[in-house]
Each structure stands twice: as C-alpha cells, then as structure tokens.
Design an enzyme around this catalytic site. Sequence first.
Site, PDB file in Angstrom:
ATOM      1  N   SER A 113       0.853  -1.185   0.000  1.00 33.31           N
ATOM      2  CA  SER A 113       0.000   0.000   0.000  1.00 33.31           C
ATOM      3  C   SER A 113       0.888   1.234   0.000  1.00 33.31           C
ATOM      4  O   SER A 113       1.981   1.223   0.574  1.00 33.31           O
ATOM      5  CB  SER A 113      -0.899   0.007   1.236  1.00 33.31           C
ATOM      6  OG  SER A 113      -1.501   1.279   1.411  1.00 33.31           O
ATOM      7  N   SER A 114       0.407   2.299  -0.601  1.00 35.13           N
ATOM      8  CA  SER A 114       1.190   3.534  -0.621  1.00 35.13           C
ATOM      9  C   SER A 114       1.323   4.144   0.762  1.00 35.13           C
ATOM     10  O   SER A 114       2.163   5.026   0.977  1.00 35.13           O
ATOM     11  CB  SER A 114       0.563   4.543  -1.585  1.00 35.13           C
ATOM     12  OG  SER A 114      -0.781   4.818  -1.232  1.00 35.13           O
ATOM     13  N   CYS A 115       0.532   3.671   1.735  1.00 30.61           N
ATOM     14  CA  CYS A 115       0.634   4.211   3.097  1.00 30.61           C
ATOM     15  C   CYS A 115       1.903   3.755   3.806  1.00 30.61           C
ATOM     16  O   CYS A 115       2.189   4.202   4.918  1.00 30.61           O
ATOM     17  CB  CYS A 115      -0.587   3.838   3.924  1.00 30.61           C
ATOM     18  SG  CYS A 115      -0.603   2.129   4.472  1.00 30.61           S
ATOM     19  N   TYR A 142      -1.549  -0.336  10.125  1.00 28.92           N
ATOM     20  CA  TYR A 142      -1.684  -1.001   8.822  1.00 28.92           C
ATOM     21  C   TYR A 142      -0.359  -0.937   8.058  1.00 28.92           C
ATOM     22  O   TYR A 142       0.088  -1.937   7.472  1.00 28.92           O
ATOM     23  CB  TYR A 142      -2.798  -0.330   8.027  1.00 28.92           C
ATOM     24  CG  TYR A 142      -3.045  -0.900   6.664  1.00 28.92           C
ATOM     25  CD1 TYR A 142      -3.625  -2.157   6.508  1.00 28.92           C
ATOM     26  CD2 TYR A 142      -2.730  -0.180   5.514  1.00 28.92           C
ATOM     27  CE1 TYR A 142      -3.871  -2.677   5.250  1.00 28.92           C
ATOM     28  CE2 TYR A 142      -2.975  -0.692   4.250  1.00 28.92           C
ATOM     29  CZ  TYR A 142      -3.541  -1.939   4.120  1.00 28.92           C
ATOM     30  OH  TYR A 142      -3.777  -2.455   2.877  1.00 28.92           O
ATOM     31  N   LYS A 146       2.101  -3.974   6.609  1.00 30.02           N
ATOM     32  CA  LYS A 146       2.450  -4.081   5.193  1.00 30.02           C
ATOM     33  C   LYS A 146       3.961  -4.043   4.983  1.00 30.02           C
ATOM     34  O   LYS A 146       4.507  -4.766   4.139  1.00 30.02           O
ATOM     35  CB  LYS A 146       1.761  -2.961   4.394  1.00 30.02           C
ATOM     36  CG  LYS A 146       0.283  -3.207   4.157  1.00 30.02           C
ATOM     37  CD  LYS A 146       0.064  -4.445   3.302  1.00 30.02           C
ATOM     38  CE  LYS A 146      -1.379  -4.690   2.947  1.00 30.02           C
ATOM     39  NZ  LYS A 146      -1.570  -5.902   2.126  1.00 30.02           N
ATOM     40  N   HIS A 185     -13.169   4.000   2.494  1.00 31.89           N
ATOM     41  CA  HIS A 185     -12.189   4.924   1.946  1.00 31.89           C
ATOM     42  C   HIS A 185     -12.911   6.152   1.390  1.00 31.89           C
ATOM     43  O   HIS A 185     -14.125   6.147   1.208  1.00 31.89           O
ATOM     44  CB  HIS A 185     -11.392   4.248   0.827  1.00 31.89           C
ATOM     45  CG  HIS A 185     -10.396   3.251   1.320  1.00 31.89           C
ATOM     46  ND1 HIS A 185     -10.573   1.895   1.199  1.00 31.89           N
ATOM     47  CD2 HIS A 185      -9.204   3.415   1.946  1.00 31.89           C
ATOM     48  CE1 HIS A 185      -9.533   1.268   1.725  1.00 31.89           C
ATOM     49  NE2 HIS A 185      -8.692   2.156   2.184  1.00 31.89           N
TER      50      HIS A 185
END
Length: 318
Positions: A113-115, A142, A146, A185
């Site tokens: 994920s880009s997070c 999260y 990841k 989201h």
Amino acid sequence: MAKLPFELKGKTVFVAGHRGMVGSALTRRLAREDVELLTIKRSEVDLRNQAAVFDWFAATKPQVVFLAAAKVGGIVANDTLRAEFLYDNLAIAANVIHAAHVNKTEKLMFLGSSCIYPKLAPQPLREDSMLTGPLEPTNEAYAIAKIAGIKLIEAYRSQYGSDFINVMPTNLYGRGDNYHPEYSHVVAALIRRFHEAKVSGARSVVVWGTGTPRREFLYVDDLADACIHLMKTYSGDELVNIGTGEDITIAEFARLVAATVGYSGEIGFDTSRPDGTPRKLLDVSRLANLGWRASTPLEEGIRLAYLAFLSEHKQAAE
C-alpha cells in the site's frame, strides 16, 4: 527465479482475498488468461489461522499466488481498529508467504500500500523512500503490517531465491468497494454521501477534513491489469509503485463526485476531522519503464464506480 516473461498459461493461480475489491478485480482480469483459478471463502479457510492455511496449501499447491487479502479501511477504521489492522495483516502475510515457500509456489505477488511511505516523504513518492521517516499516525498499524510483509518477500527472495515480488498500489476505487458510513475509503464514502444527499434532497454535504490534501486515485480494474503485467514481466528485489502519476485535491475530487452523482447542493468541510497525509502521489516511472500505464481517466472511473454502487447497493439507491 522464474524466467521472464513468466508464463501464466495453464497454471493454478490462487487469489487470496478474492471477495475484496482488489481480489475480485484480479479474478475478473484472470478470466482473460488461460489459468485454473483457485479461491477460498473465509468460512472455509481463515488466512489468519496458520494451521488452516498450511493445510490448504499442502493440499492444493498453487503455482502462482496474488496476495491481495487484507483488513482495509479509511482513516477512521485505521485509527480506531489499530490492533486488528496490525495483527490481522501480519498474520495473513506471514501465513500465506511461508506456506507458498514451503509448497514451492513458482511466483507470488504481495500487494502492499502507498501508506507504507513516510508522512512527509518527498513527492512524488519513490520506492526507495520506505523507512526513511515517521509514518502517518492514523494508519501506522496497517503500514507497519504491510512493511513487514514487504520485508518477508525480500527475505525469502534473498535467502531462498524465491520468485516473490512486491507491488505498491495507490488509493483505489471501483467495483466491489466498501461503502460503510464510518470505515470506508474516501471515494466510496463520498459516492455514498452525495448519492444519499441527492435522494433526500439535502441542501449541503459535509466532507471530512479541510479539502486541501492531494490524493492519487486508480481505478481498481487498471490495478488488476498492472498486476498481471508485472507478474508476467517483472522479477526483482525492488518495490514497484502502481498508480496514475496524477493527483487532485480532496475538494476538487468531491466536486467531481458530486457532479457525477448529480448532486447540486453545497459542499462544506469539517475541519475537526483528520486530513491524514498532506499529499500522496506515487512516482510511477519504474512501472512506466516496465511497459504499463493506467488507461482509465478519473472522470470515467468515477462514473463506472457510481454505476457499480447503484448496482451493488440497490437498497441505498432507491
């Protein structure tokens, strides 16, 4: 390591998380490939249960794995359910990746994920900016799960020569999204909010935050196509960002969604709600060099997402 291009034809392909937005998009895209698709319901095998996962892999021995299963949600869900977001995603990644290794899966793709990138990393976000600074606090749990999954992939590649790869999708939207009023989201949340306002005749809609953060949005079927492309053509240690390379402010995006839904009332902003990261745009030059670019314009993608919302949530649409 597998030779490139990697041949999917005739392989048994397991999509972990096939009922989610990403997993269902992958299964739709894989229908165009000559593969034997393997899926399991959570009621059959809970991917957080190590013994159940190991038994299933031993019995089926999938040749290819797309690890799209995850506990996901928006800012509120990430910040409220920190234990579940950390534990569930750690368990899923550890169980599936190790089971794939033990049962000699030929190739595995882990969807991050880009997070994972630091809150204030230079924009656009390059793959090598991971772990160079503090994370955004609201989705830290999260992101850490990841990052652990990414590092597992790197470890199995370096130690065992496993052909396991990491991809980092940007913010996604489209068919199969979660429209929960609190935990969705931003795209799904705004589609639902503007639709309900149109149906009820509400004069105004309040959007969370200041509206100033900039976000990149990728149509989920474009993501699935990118994943298939990379599964066939990429085998390397480095992460690969998947996005459009373009972003938009939340305020501009809200106006676009309102127009698509047909809502003409006022749009306000609740500045007491968190904004999250100020900007999140991925550097997609590595992906472009590997021969893939997104093809669905944002306006068209939002139109398709709204049609999917109306189809999937008939009660909400009435």
